[in-house]
Structure formats: structure tokens, C-alpha cells
Design a protein around this motif. Structure first.
Motif, PDB file in Angstrom:
ATOM      1  N   GLY A   1       0.833  -1.201   0.000  1.00  0.00           N
ATOM      2  CA  GLY A   1       0.000   0.000   0.000  1.00  0.00           C
ATOM      3  C   GLY A   1       0.869   1.252   0.000  1.00  0.00           C
ATOM      4  N   LEU A   2       0.287   2.362   0.406  1.00  0.00           N
ATOM      5  CA  LEU A   2       1.048   3.607   0.512  1.00  0.00           C
ATOM      6  C   LEU A   2       1.222   3.960   1.984  1.00  0.00           C
ATOM      7  N   PRO A   3       2.339   4.590   2.337  1.00  0.00           N
ATOM      8  CA  PRO A   3       2.575   4.958   3.741  1.00  0.00           C
ATOM      9  C   PRO A   3       1.467   5.863   4.278  1.00  0.00           C
ATOM     10  N   LYS A   4       1.184   5.731   5.570  1.00  0.00           N
ATOM     11  CA  LYS A   4       0.162   6.563   6.206  1.00  0.00           C
ATOM     12  C   LYS A   4       0.546   8.041   6.209  1.00  0.00           C
ATOM     13  N   SER A   5       1.834   8.314   6.037  1.00  0.00           N
ATOM     14  CA  SER A   5       2.290   9.710   6.050  1.00  0.00           C
ATOM     15  C   SER A   5       1.818  10.475   4.828  1.00  0.00           C
ATOM     16  N   ILE A   6       1.458   9.774   3.750  1.00  0.00           N
ATOM     17  CA  ILE A   6       1.054  10.455   2.518  1.00  0.00           C
ATOM     18  C   ILE A   6      -0.361  11.006   2.679  1.00  0.00           C
ATOM     19  N   SER A   7      -0.466  12.328   2.553  1.00  0.00           N
ATOM     20  CA  SER A   7      -1.769  12.998   2.684  1.00  0.00           C
ATOM     21  C   SER A   7      -2.247  13.579   1.363  1.00  0.00           C
ATOM     22  N   SER A   8      -1.407  13.530   0.330  1.00  0.00           N
ATOM     23  CA  SER A   8      -1.788  14.077  -0.977  1.00  0.00           C
ATOM     24  C   SER A   8      -1.316  13.127  -2.071  1.00  0.00           C
ATOM     25  N   LEU A   9      -2.238  12.710  -2.953  1.00  0.00           N
ATOM     26  CA  LEU A   9      -1.906  11.790  -4.047  1.00  0.00           C
ATOM     27  C   LEU A   9      -2.580  12.261  -5.325  1.00  0.00           C
ATOM     28  N   VAL A  10      -1.786  12.407  -6.382  1.00  0.00           N
ATOM     29  CA  VAL A  10      -2.301  12.774  -7.699  1.00  0.00           C
ATOM     30  C   VAL A  10      -1.895  11.678  -8.678  1.00  0.00           C
ATOM     31  N   ILE A  11      -2.873  11.136  -9.404  1.00  0.00           N
ATOM     32  CA  ILE A  11      -2.607  10.135 -10.446  1.00  0.00           C
ATOM     33  C   ILE A  11      -3.317  10.600 -11.714  1.00  0.00           C
ATOM     34  N   LEU A  12      -2.550  10.956 -12.742  1.00  0.00           N
ATOM     35  CA  LEU A  12      -3.118  11.441 -13.995  1.00  0.00           C
ATOM     36  C   LEU A  12      -2.455  10.726 -15.175  1.00  0.00           C
ATOM     37  N   ASP A  13      -3.261  10.389 -16.153  1.00  0.00           N
ATOM     38  CA  ASP A  13      -2.757   9.757 -17.382  1.00  0.00           C
ATOM     39  C   ASP A  13      -1.949   8.494 -17.086  1.00  0.00           C
ATOM     40  N   CYS A  14      -2.422   7.730 -16.139  1.00  0.00           N
ATOM     41  CA  CYS A  14      -1.854   6.402 -15.827  1.00  0.00           C
ATOM     42  C   CYS A  14      -3.012   5.418 -15.919  1.00  0.00           C
ATOM     43  N   PRO A  15      -3.407   4.998 -17.125  1.00  0.00           N
ATOM     44  CA  PRO A  15      -4.680   4.289 -17.315  1.00  0.00           C
ATOM     45  C   PRO A  15      -4.802   2.995 -16.523  1.00  0.00           C
ATOM     46  N   LEU A  16      -3.712   2.210 -16.436  1.00  0.00           N
ATOM     47  CA  LEU A  16      -3.785   0.936 -15.708  1.00  0.00           C
ATOM     48  C   LEU A  16      -3.995   1.181 -14.220  1.00  0.00           C
ATOM     49  N   LEU A  17      -3.270   2.135 -13.711  1.00  0.00           N
ATOM     50  CA  LEU A  17      -3.369   2.448 -12.284  1.00  0.00           C
ATOM     51  C   LEU A  17      -4.704   3.113 -11.956  1.00  0.00           C
ATOM     52  N   LYS A  18      -5.183   3.960 -12.861  1.00  0.00           N
ATOM     53  CA  LYS A  18      -6.462   4.644 -12.642  1.00  0.00           C
ATOM     54  C   LYS A  18      -7.586   3.630 -12.431  1.00  0.00           C
ATOM     55  N   GLU A  19      -7.592   2.585 -13.241  1.00  0.00           N
ATOM     56  CA  GLU A  19      -8.647   1.572 -13.138  1.00  0.00           C
ATOM     57  C   GLU A  19      -8.605   0.874 -11.782  1.00  0.00           C
ATOM     58  N   ARG A  20      -7.408   0.646 -11.270  1.00  0.00           N
ATOM     59  CA  ARG A  20      -7.266  -0.059  -9.991  1.00  0.00           C
ATOM     60  C   ARG A  20      -7.583   0.837  -8.785  1.00  0.00           C
ATOM     61  N   CYS A  21      -7.635   2.141  -9.015  1.00  0.00           N
ATOM     62  CA  CYS A  21      -7.829   3.079  -7.902  1.00  0.00           C
ATOM     63  C   CYS A  21      -9.231   3.666  -7.864  1.00  0.00           C
ATOM     64  N   GLN A  22     -10.173   3.054  -8.563  1.00  0.00           N
ATOM     65  CA  GLN A  22     -11.532   3.585  -8.574  1.00  0.00           C
ATOM     66  C   GLN A  22     -12.247   3.286  -7.250  1.00  0.00           C
ATOM     67  N   ASN A  23     -13.047   4.243  -6.832  1.00  0.00           N
ATOM     68  CA  ASN A  23     -13.844   4.100  -5.609  1.00  0.00           C
ATOM     69  C   ASN A  23     -15.219   3.538  -5.970  1.00  0.00           C
ATOM     70  N   PRO A  24     -15.670   2.430  -5.332  1.00  0.00           N
ATOM     71  CA  PRO A  24     -15.025   1.704  -4.213  1.00  0.00           C
ATOM     72  C   PRO A  24     -14.474   0.340  -4.621  1.00  0.00           C
ATOM     73  N   ASP A  25     -14.588  -0.010  -5.905  1.00  0.00           N
ATOM     74  CA  ASP A  25     -14.335  -1.393  -6.298  1.00  0.00           C
ATOM     75  C   ASP A  25     -12.941  -1.643  -6.846  1.00  0.00           C
ATOM     76  N   GLY A  26     -12.135  -0.594  -7.044  1.00  0.00           N
ATOM     77  CA  GLY A  26     -10.797  -0.796  -7.590  1.00  0.00           C
ATOM     78  C   GLY A  26      -9.932  -1.629  -6.658  1.00  0.00           C
ATOM     79  N   GLU A  27      -9.051  -2.441  -7.249  1.00  0.00           N
ATOM     80  CA  GLU A  27      -8.218  -3.352  -6.451  1.00  0.00           C
ATOM     81  C   GLU A  27      -7.279  -2.602  -5.507  1.00  0.00           C
ATOM     82  N   ASP A  28      -6.904  -1.364  -5.880  1.00  0.00           N
ATOM     83  CA  ASP A  28      -5.983  -0.598  -5.036  1.00  0.00           C
ATOM     84  C   ASP A  28      -6.692   0.484  -4.221  1.00  0.00           C
ATOM     85  N   TRP A  29      -8.029   0.510  -4.290  1.00  0.00           N
ATOM     86  CA  TRP A  29      -8.738   1.580  -3.582  1.00  0.00           C
ATOM     87  C   TRP A  29      -8.452   1.547  -2.078  1.00  0.00           C
TER      88      TRP A  29
END
Length: 1133
Positions: free
Chosen positions: A1093-1121
Motif C-alpha cells: 500500500g502507501l505509507p500513512k504519512s502520505i496525505s496528498s496523491l495525484v494520479i493522472l494519465d496512468c490508465p492501468l493504475l487509474k482503473e485499480r484506484c476507482q472508488n469503491p471497487d478498484g483493487e488498489d482503492w
């Protein structure tokens, strides 16, 4: 006349509105036609005058007699009720007039028919309301004997005549001299520049003294003293703390002052970490102005990260309390009252500033006795001096000397008697305007024009018999308050501030009327509140609208968008009830603003029920259209819809808002003026006028308006006859800013017609800012250049593609800024541009953009005697620059001008240089030739190989080298210290031959870096000093599949950006552990986030133009959500 009976009490100014309405023939006619009881009107007039006769005595006695204070409050409430009642009558009267004009019936028949058939219930409501108000007023007047209130009528200026004396404008000058503080200044400077250090904490000195002693002024003089520059602090920051002390807020404000950028962190640990990283190993000077907090544990929480600064760091505090200094464990410098001679100097300086008064012996004697009563306080001396500047008689001075206000008991807020006295002697109408400023928090930056509109919306601007426009009256009111030192100019141009003690005074006077969320104690608004201000982001801490809707007589609802340097931006509607429910409660609202509430998409139809509304601001909202019911707001004076990017058109009946004085809609999609625009005859401020050939709206209707301020006329090509445009009458309008814009692709029939058209659009000589866009003539009329516009400061000529020769703009003696864009017909610029042997005597900034045919530029040493900024962009045929162009320049920017070369000689004044392309002769940049350079950006310099430095450079803070294929190194010879030791930003991108940083290491102060070479990134860890404060790193265009390695990045890093890495597939968790912010852009093969996962210290995350990662980060069903759901600031797109 009614106005002559008004005394000097604050209440009297509110009564004036009622008197003006009661004296109006329209009101009398209204009662007569409606067959209302005219005796009620007469009795109300009598009773209000009776209250007014007691008002001045009550205002004086309220501070010593609580019963009188309660009486005055009740009288104020009754007067407001009367004003609301008269406002309803005024609304109906205006409504009848508007409806009569819009129907084919005579006014008399329409009104008669309207009244007789519909409004029996309204008649009953009015008569019942008047009887209720009369009952209250009669009860109050009967109490005068028991309270010992005396009647009085006053006509002299001492108690506030209705027309204030116009004060000279020379008093607007900001005072640069402080009297009697030389010794104090030397003591503080000696402490700041001494070598004695506290090894574990930064040294702290508190300037302690009561309010009005000049602590802030002294600190400002010290902060800007040349000796401070010699001390070489790495960081200087000024923070105004004031009396709203919250650990999180103060820590964030310090961080923002140091980094010079906004931070939205809501976590104290995160703020502490950022502050530590920014201060570690760096010598800083921090001023904490106006500290009130006496809780040691709160100060210690703020102080913790400050201890990481380098030896020699200093914190200078100003405070009124020694306990504050004690809790900070600081040294104390007690600021004493001024001595007798210094007091007299301050007083005399302000009394005699305009030279209208001569001090004879008797005035001097009285003056010295008044000075004694000011107790050595500079602010008191200044304000009382400004007051006496308007009083020339001995009796006036004696009255002030003998005023009982000097003897008033001190309240908890310790309002200084001299300030109170200056307020007491204000004319009543100025008292009201000043008191309204209690709605705004300390350190608020006032814009004069905006404040005048606020006063207008509250009916504060007295215009008897309409002899003067309200805007002119407001200008006079403001200048009078400014001249009396109730305002002072800000460091921000065209802004003004109010001293904290005067803000306290305004709040003290209006404590029962104004409530400021966040700044006033308590979360519950009193029912008596008439004016409410708030910051959107603080609404969550408020009790929803529970108490807001209890304040049913509310008159102002205002979001505060900016305080000092802090801009609060746009926010969603966060109240607990809907806007519709709000409208149903605040029926008496005068000023209503949703500016910055970006999530508002529509305005409820119920807005039409707000009969008393005078000002509506919908700027920076998401509205797409206005409801037609808005056209029922017949008393509306001000309507703003700036930056409503989805708004396309006006309601059909907007012309019925006949009282409208200000209409603003810049940066919207609106393409047509309102239908029947000519009926808005009272408009004074109109930021945009659109000419439509198929519309009834013409420039003739524009000519009928007495506009001032700013105006942009668009679609000028739709004017068929050049003679018609003279009807716009711009020459007689007091415009300060004018934009004239033709359609971009307009093809002219006759260039002579175009010139005649522009000739007839000549503005007045009041104009300061002019822009001409897409003009299709071949030459400009003479008024553009012959100094007819003697006050012109800024000029923009854009897309005037048929112009073959620039006019002699050098004749414009006041011109400071000149911008020329896309004039495709210009081939050479020579003597015709200058027009005289001494041209451009005031020009400071010159910009040329997209001049695709421009080849030659003739210039002499005397051509630009004051030029400081030169910008050249996309001038592909321009050949070379000479020393004459550059000899006094402070900033030079040349972009995409491939034939331009810069003489490599000594430039003593240049502070900023930005080169993008061209300068092919440059192989080694000799940094020593630019001793004052702060910022150097070199892009696409094809032959640049090295940056050479033989001597330490103490000014360069920002260095960017981009896309320079031959660049390989920094050549540093004989420099004993670290090279470029105060550098804070370094970007080296697309420079494949540079593989290592210099042997001398990098500056400890580097905070921001951008790199695109894996070898440079590896070199970074080896080169950086362990005490580095590097916090942000952007990495791009790396050919890697996995990143970042655990040991690759420095531990100080808190922000990481990864851009344009097409082969990146995975990320290492351990390489991210110390981050608070992560940005991933254009990494198309990045498959997933780390397995951990990502460290708890991270309070700001921007993901743009990363199509594979974008799909995994969708709320609420993405695998990386689940890996990112905890992050506060999240942007996936």
C-alpha cells in the motif's frame, strides 16, 4: 429640513434613511392613493425625531449607565424595524412604477387598479406594523425622564453635521518617520546582528507595550533595515498572529510565510515536519506580530520545529503582555510611552500636515494639554492630531480638551480614549460607515471601491435630493476616514488596512450587530445580529444554520475570501440547510454574497422574495442561469456574476431592475446584453458591453449611462456607422480602464472606416489602462499616442494585424507598461516608435509577443531611461540586441527568438534572466558577469556547455537548465565556499551530458529539484549534505521499470513527482516511506501501487494519465482503492 435635525450619534445616521423616505413626495402620494392612515406616517416622523433628539445624549451616557445602554439598544432595534417597514413600502412603490412602465396603461390607472384589486392585506400589514413600531417608540420616549436623557439639536461640525469637511488628499501619504524610537531601534538591531547564540533554541526578543505604542511600526522599520540584509539571514518571514491563536493555524501561517505558498495541511504532525525540513540548518529571522496567547503549552507546540534553525536564528515578537514574553522565555524590551518632545512632534506633524492651521500661543497651550492626555501613545497622538486638523477655532480645541470621554472607565478591551474621542467627533454618517467595518476581521485588506459598494447596499450613503451620485459620496466618505487615520494604505497597491485597535473599537461599537464566524467568541449567533461574515472552510465548526436562522433580521451575509496574504479559495456549500431554506428565513437581507461557493449550480426561485436585497454577488459559482424571479428584486443595486464560466444569458426581464448601479459579468459565456438594456439608466459600473448587430442594444444606450471604473466593449466590428459610435460618449465618462475588442477574424471593408470608428471611441483623459484587440485599421488615431491620455499607465495592442507601423508611443509621458502582441505587419521599429529625443520617460515594462515579421529594432541609450523588464517571445526574425536595450534592465526574458544573441558583458542590474531557444553563440555562461542575478533559466541553448563561476555568488536562488544537449558541468574555480550558496531551486532536465553534480557539493538551501537523469539522481544522494533541506523532487523521462530504490532518495524529501516514465511498472514501498505527497503523471505502464500500500504519512496523491493504475484506484471497487482511501487530498484522473 430633516437632515438639519440629525445629530452626531451613530443612531442618527440610521434615522437619516427613515427621514429621507418619510420626506419623499412618493411616500406621501403612496399613502394618499392607498387610503392609508396618513396620521401614522406623520406620527412616525414625529416619534423618530423625538428619539433622534435624545440619541446624542444617550450615546454619551451609555458607557457609564447600563440602563441608558439598554435603552439605546432598544431604540436601535425599533428604528431598524421602522426602516424595514419603510423598505417594504419603498419596494411596493418601485414595483408599481416598474410594472406601470412595462404595461400599455397610464401610471395613474395602473397604480389605482393595482392597489384596489390586490393589496388590502398589504394595507393591513403596513398599518399594523406602523402601529407596533409607534408603540415601541412612544414607550422609549416616555423613559427619558427616568433615565435623565436630555433633548438637543446640533448643527455644528463638532457633533457631526451632515456634510463632512472635504479633507486634502496629501494626508494619504504613508508615514515613513518614527519619532523617539532611535534608541529602541538600535537596541533591537544590535540584538538581531549580534553573534551571541542560544545553542538549543533560536533567540527570542519580545517588544512589549500597550496597544498604540507603535510596536508593529518599530518592528517593520527594523525588519527592513539595511543592517538586516548584511546579517545574511537565509530566511526572513513576517507573521501577523493577532488575537486568534490556534496552534495549527499559527504553525501553518509560519510555514506559508517561509515557503511563500499556501498549505492546506490539517495535521499538526505533518506541519511540524514540513517546518522542520524548511528550517533545518538555515539561519532565519521570524517576526511574530501582535501575539496575545498566554498558554505556555500552546507556544511550546508552535516553537518545537523552530528549534531546528541554524545558530544565529532570531524570533522577534510584538505583544501587549509581559506574561506572553515570559511564557516564550524570551528577552524583553519594554517599549515606553514617547517623551514630551516626541509626543509634541507627532501631534504637530499631523495637525499641521496640510498647512491649513497656524498654531498661535493659545492653541499651542491647549494642544500641549491634549497631548498630555494621550499618555505618550503614537496612535492616539496621530488620530487626535488628524481630528484637530479639521478644527480651527479655540472653542473647538477646548471642547475636545474638556470632553468627558477622557475620564471614561476602562473596559476589558481597553479602548484608548483618544481613539474613542476621534470616533465620537466623527459626523454621524462616517460613524456608521466606520462601524460597519466591524464585520471584517483584523488584517483584512480593504478595496475602496468594494467597501463603497457595501456601504451603498446598506443605504449608508446620503444623497439629499440626489444632487450627487452615491459613488461620489462614498468616495468622499472613504477619503474622509482615510484622512482621519481610520484607514491606512496597505503594502498591497490600491488596498487599505485598519489598525487592530481601531478594529477593536469598531467591534466594540457594533458588538450587538456584527458576528464574525471564527473571529468572534462562541459558535452561536445572537438573535440581534444584523451582519454576518464567515470563511467557508470554517462553517463546519459552526452550528449549521441553527442560530443563523434565528437572526431573522439579518442584513449582511458575506464570505471572507482573503485576509492579508491568505486566500481561502473556492469551497462547497457546507451549511446544514439548503439555500432555499436560508432565503425563507432572511427576508430582510440587504447584502448577500456566495462568492467562492463553487458548488452552487442554481439559484432558487425564492430569491425573488428577498424584497430588501440591494447587493447580490454570485461570482465564482457554478450557476448556469439566473431564475426569472431575480427580476422581481426591484431594489437591487449591485449584481455580480464574475467568473461564472457556465453562465450563458441573462433573464428576459433584467431591465426591470431599474435601480441597478453595478452589473459585472466578466469571464462568462454571455454573448448578448440584456433585452431593453437602455432602461437600466442608473448603471454606474458596467464591466462588459457587447455589441450585437441584430439586437436593439446600441452604443447610443451606452452613451446614456454615467459609467466610471472599468469597461470592456466587445464585438466592435458590429458597429455599422462610425458616426453612431460617438453616441457612446466615452470622452465624457470617468473610466479608469477601457478595453476595445473586435472579432478576431474580422476582415475590414475599409481601413479608413476602421480608423474613424476607433477615433470616435476616444475615452477621457482619466483613463489609466487601455487595451485594443483585433483592430483592423492600418494606423491608429492620434489620441492613442499624442498624450491626450495624460494619465495612461498601461497599454496593450493585440492582434492589430493590418498595422504596418507602430505609432509614436514614446510620447506617452505616464506610460509604465506597454504590451504588443501579434502585430503581423511590423517589420522594423525605429524613430517612428519613439516620437521624441526623450521617449518613454516612465516606461518600466516592455513586452513583445508573436511578432512573426519583425526583423530590426533601432534603439539608443536614452530610449528607455527607466525600463526594468523586457520580454521578447516568438519573434523568429528579430536579429540581435544591443547594450542600449539592456544596460539598466532588471529582468530579461527571451523565448523562441532564434536569431537573437546577447552581448556577453557586465550587467550590474540584471536580477532575472530567462532564455528559451536562440543565443547560439553562448558556450560558457559567465555567472560572474551577473553579480545581482536571482533567477537564471536557460532552455534549448544548443551550444551551452558550462556555467562558469570564479567568485562566490550570493544572490542566485533559482537555476533551471532544460533541453541543452551540450551542457555538461558547472565550472567552479577558486570558490572556497559552497557554490551558489543560497540557491533554493534547481532544475536540470534533458541535459544528457551532465552526469554528476559539482565536487563542491550543492547548497544546503536547495528545497526544490527537478531531474531527468538516473545518474544525476544517484549523484544527488552522494552530493547532498546531511543537513540539506531538500523537500520536493520531480523526476521525469527515466527508462526504468521499478522506482524508487530505498536508498536512492534523500530522507529529507517530503514531496515526490514522477512524470513521463513510459516503462515504469512498479514502485518500491520503502522508497516512499518518508513522503507526504506523491504525484504520478503519464506513466502508462504503471500497473499497481506497492503491495504494502502507501505509507500513512502520505496525505496528498495525484494520479493522472496512468490508465492501468487509474482503473485499480476507482472508488469503491478498484483493487488498489483500499490502499489510498485514507488519503485526504486525492485526485485520480
Amino acid at each position: 429640513m430633516a437632515a438639519e435635525l440629525v445629530g452626531g450619534a451613530l443612531l442618527s445616521a440610521f434615522l437619516q434613511v427613515a427621514f429621507d423616505r418619510l420626506a419623499s413626495p412618493q411616500f406621501l402620494d403612496f399613502f394618499h392613493r392607498r387610503k392609508l392612515d396618513e396620521k401614522l406616517l406623520c406620527n412616525l416622523n414625529i416619534m423618530l425625531h423625538s428619539i433622534n433628539a435624545l440619541a446624542d445624549d444617550a450615546e454619551q451616557k451609555q458607557y457609564t449607565d447600563p440602563h441608558v445602554k439598554a435603552w439605546l439598544f432598544a431604540a436601535k432595534e425599533a428604528v431598524f424595524d421602522a426602516e424595514d417597514l419603510l423598505g417594504e413600502i419603498d419596494y411596493e412603490l418601485t414595483r408599481c412604477q416598474v410594472e406601470a412602465q412595462s404595461e400599455p396603461q397610464t401610471f395613474t390607472y395602473k397604480v389605482s387598479n393595482f392597489f384596489n384589486s390586490t393589496f388590502a392585506s398589504f394595507n393591513k400589514k403596513i398599518e399594523s406594523g406602523m402601529r407596533e413600531v409607534l408603540e415601541k417608540l412612544e414607550y422609549l420616549t416616555k423613559q427619558k425622564g427616568a433615565l435623565g436623557l436630555k433633548e438637543g439639536t446640533y448643527s455644528d461640525d463638532r457633533f457631526g453635521s451632515t456634510v463632512s469637511q472635504k479633507l486634502p488628499s496629501s494626508s494619504l501619504v504613508v508615514e515613513s518617520v518614527i519619532y523617539g524610537r532611535d534608541a529602541d531601534k538600535e537596541i533591537i538591531l544590535s540584538w538581531l546582528t549580534s553573534e551571541i547564540d542560544n545553542p538549543s533554541q533560536p533567540s527570542i526578543l519580545s517588544i512589549v507595550g500597550m496597544g498604540g505604542l507603535g510596536k508593529t511600526t518599530l518592528a517593520q522599520h527594523v525588519y527592513n533595515h539595511p543592517k538586516i540584509d548584511d546579517t545574511k539571514f537565509d530566511i526572513k518571514a513576517w507573521v501577523c498572529v493577532s488575537d486568534h491563536f490556534h496552534v495549527l493555524t499559527v504553525t501553518r501561517t509560519i510555514l506559508e510565510a517561509i515557503t511563500d505558498k499556501q498549505d492546506d495541511s490539517g495535521n499538526l504532525e505533518m506541519l511540524h515536519k514540513k517546518l522542520k525540513e524548511n528550517l533545518s540548518g538555515r539561519k532565519f529571522l521570524l517576526v511574530l506580530d501582535d501575539v496575545w496567547n498566554e498558554r505556555r503549552e500552546e507556544w511550546e507546540a508552535v516553537q518545537t520545529p523552530l528549534s531546528y534553525g541554524a545558530p544565529g536564528s532570531r524570533i522577534l515578537v510584538t505583544t501587549r503582555g509581559e506574561k506572553v514574553a515570559s511564557n516564550m522565555r524570551s528577552k524583553v524590551h519594554c517599549l515606553k510611552q514617547l517623551g514630551e518632545d516626541e509626543c509634541w512632534n507627532v501631534f504637530e506633524n499631523h495637525v499641521l500636515k496640510d498647512g491649513d492651521i497656524e498654531l498661535n500661543d493659545e492653541l499651542k497651550e491647549i494642544g500641549r494639554r491634549i497631548v498630555e492626555k494621550c499618555n505618550g501613545l503614537p496612535l492616539a497622538l496621530k488620530t487626535i492630531g488628524c481630528l484637530l486638523r479639521t478644527k480651527s477655532s479655540i472653542s473647538d480645541w477646548k471642547n475636545i480638551l474638556e470632553s468627558e470621554i477622557w475620564e471614561l472607565p476602562k473596559e476589558d478591551n481597553e479602548i484608548i480614549p483618544a481613539l474613542f474621542l476621534s470616533y465620537r467627533y466623527l459626523p454621524s454618517h462616517l460613524k456608521r460607515c466606520f462601524a460597519y467595518c466591524a464585520l471584517f476581521p483584523k488584517d483584512y485588506e480593504f478595496v475602496k471601491e468594494e467597501l463603497i459598494l457595501s456601504w451603498m447596499a446598506q443605504s449608508f450613503l446620503q444623497c439629499p435630493q440626489q444632487k450627487r451620485h452615491p459613488e461620489e459620496v462614498g468616495e468622499q466618505y472613504f477619503n474622509d476616514l482615510l484622512s482621519r487615520s481610520f484607514f491606512q494604505p496597505s503594502r498591497v497597491e490600491r488596498h487599505f488596512v485598519m489598525h487592530d485597535l481601531l478594529n477593536d473599537l469598531a467591534k466594540y461599537i457594533c458588538a450587538d450587530l456584527c458576528f464574525r464566524l471564527r473571529f468572534d467568541k462562541g459558535k452561536c449567533m445572537p438573535k440581534t445580529t444584523r451582519h454576518f461574515s464567515f470563511v467557508f472552510r470554517d462553517v463546519k465548526s459552526f452550528d449549521g444554520l441553527g442560530s443563523l436562522t434565528d437572526a431573522e433580521r439579518l442584513r449582511s451575509f458575506i464570505p471572507i475570501t482573503q485576509i492579508g496574504r491568505n486566500f481561502f479559495g473556492s469551497f462547497a456549500w457546507q451549511f446544514k440547510v439548503s439555500i432555499h431554506d436560508l432565503f425563507s428565513k432572511i427576508k430582510f437581507i440587504r447584502t448577500l454574497s456566495f462568492n467562492g461557493c463553487s458548488k452552487i449550480k442554481e439559484v432558487p426561485h425564492s430569491v425573488g422574495d428577498l424584497k430588501h436585497l440591494h447587493s447580490l454577488d454570485l461570482s465564482n459559482t457554478g450557476i448556469q442561469k439566473l431564475p426569472e424571479s431575480i427580476c422581481l428584486l426591484y431594489n437591487l443595486l449591485i449584481l455580480k456574476m464574475n467568473y461564472c464560466s457556465e453562465l450563458e444569458e441573462f433573464p428576459l426581464n433584467l431591465h426591470k431592475l431599474t435601480k441597478l448601479r453595478c452589473l459585472e459579468f466578466k469571464y462568462t459565456k454571455v454573448t448578448k446584453m440584456p433585452m431593453h438594456f437602455g432602461e437600466l439608466k442608473n448603471l454606474q459600473v458596467l464591466d462588459t458591453f457587447i455589441i450585437d448587430r441584430n439586437s436593439e442594444v446600441s452604443t447610443k444606450q451606452l452613451g446614456g449611462l454615467n459609467l466610471h471604473g472599468m469597461l470592456s466593449i466587445k464585438e466592435v466590428q458590429n458597429i455599422v456607422n462610425p458616426l453612431d459610435v460617438s453616441e457612446a460618449n466615452l470622452k465624457n465618462k470617468h473610466l479608469v480602464e477601457l478595453g476595445l475588442e473586435w472579432k478576431l477574424d474580422h476582415i475590414p471593408d475599409d481601413p479608413r472606416k476602421e480608423k474613424e470608428l476607433l477615433q470616435n471611441l476616444q475615452p477621457s483623459n482619466h483613463l489609466e489602462n487601455l487595451s485594443i484587440k483585433n483592430y483592423s485599421g492600418t494606423e491608429f488615431p492620434s489620441w492613442v499616442f499624442d498624450n491626450t491620455l495624460s494619465n495612461l499607465i498601461a497599454l496593450l495592442l493585440k492582434d492589430c494585424k493590418y498595422c504596418l507601423c507602430l505609432p509614436p508611443l514614446g510620447l506617452l509621458a505616464s506610460l509604465k507598461i506597454l504590451i504588443i502582441r501579434r502585430l503581423d505587419g511590423i517589420v522594423s521599429i525605429g524613430a517612428e516608435f519613439y516620437g521624441t529625443n526623450s521617449p518613454f520617460t516612465s516606461l518600466e515594462r516592455l513586452e513583445f509577443y508573436n511578432m512573426k515579421e519583425w526583423e530590426e529594432w533601432e534603439c539608443k541609450t536614452t530610449s528607455f531611461p527607466r525600463l526594468q523588464h523586457l520580454y521578447l517571445d516568438k519573434c523568429p526574425k528579430l536579429r540581435g540586441l544591443s547594450d542600449q536595450h539592456l544596460h539598466l534592465m532588471r529582468f530579461l526574458s527571451i523565448s523562441l527568438c532564434p536569431l537573437v544573441n546577447i552581448p556577453m558583458t557586465h550587467y550590474d542590474f540584471l536580477e532575472g534572466m530567462m532564455i528559451n531557444g536562440g543565443w547560439d553563440s553562448l558556450t560558457i555562461f559567465l555567472l560572474d558577469l551577473f553579480p545581482k542575478l536571482h533567477s537564471l533559466h536557460l532552455t534549448r541553448c544548443q551550444n551551452l556547455r558550462k556555467i562558469s563561476q570564479e567568485h562566490a555568488h550570493n544572490h542566485l536562488r533559482s537555476l533551471e537548465i532544460n533541453d541543452c544537449p551540450q551542457f555538461e558541468s558547472f565550472l567552479i574555480e577558486g570558490v572556497s565556499e559552497k557554490p551558489m550558496q543560497i540557491l533554493t531551486r534547481m532544475d536540470i532536465d534533458d541535459c544528457p551530458k551532465m552526469e554528476m553534480f559539482p565536487d563542491g557539493g550543492l547548497s544546503l538551501n536547495v528545497k526544490y529539484m527537478s531531474l531527468s537523469s538516473l545518474k544525476l539522481i544517484a549523484s544527488l544522494r552522494e552530493t547532498l549534505d546531511p543537513n540539506t533541506c531538500l523537500e520536493s523532487l520531480n523526476i521525469g523521462k527515466l527508462d526504468v521499470e521499478c522506482f524508487p530504490d530505498e536508498v536512492l532518495l534523500p530522507r529529507s524529501l517530503s514531496k515526490l513527482g514522477i512524470y513521463d516514465c513510459p516503462n515504469l511498472k512498479k514502485m518500491h514501498y520503502k522508497g516512499l516511506c518518508h513522503l507526504s505527497s506523491l504525484t504520478l503523471i503519464n506513466c502508462p505502464n504503471l500497473q499497481c501501487l506497492p503491495e504494502e500500500g502507501l505509507p500513512k504519512s502520505i496525505s496528498s496523491l495525484v494520479i493522472l494519465d496512468c490508465p492501468l493504475l487509474k482503473e485499480r484506484c476507482q472508488n469503491p471497487d478498484g483493487e488498489d482503492w483500499g490502499k489510498i482511501a485514507h488519503i485526504q487530498k486525492l485526485n485520480v484522473g
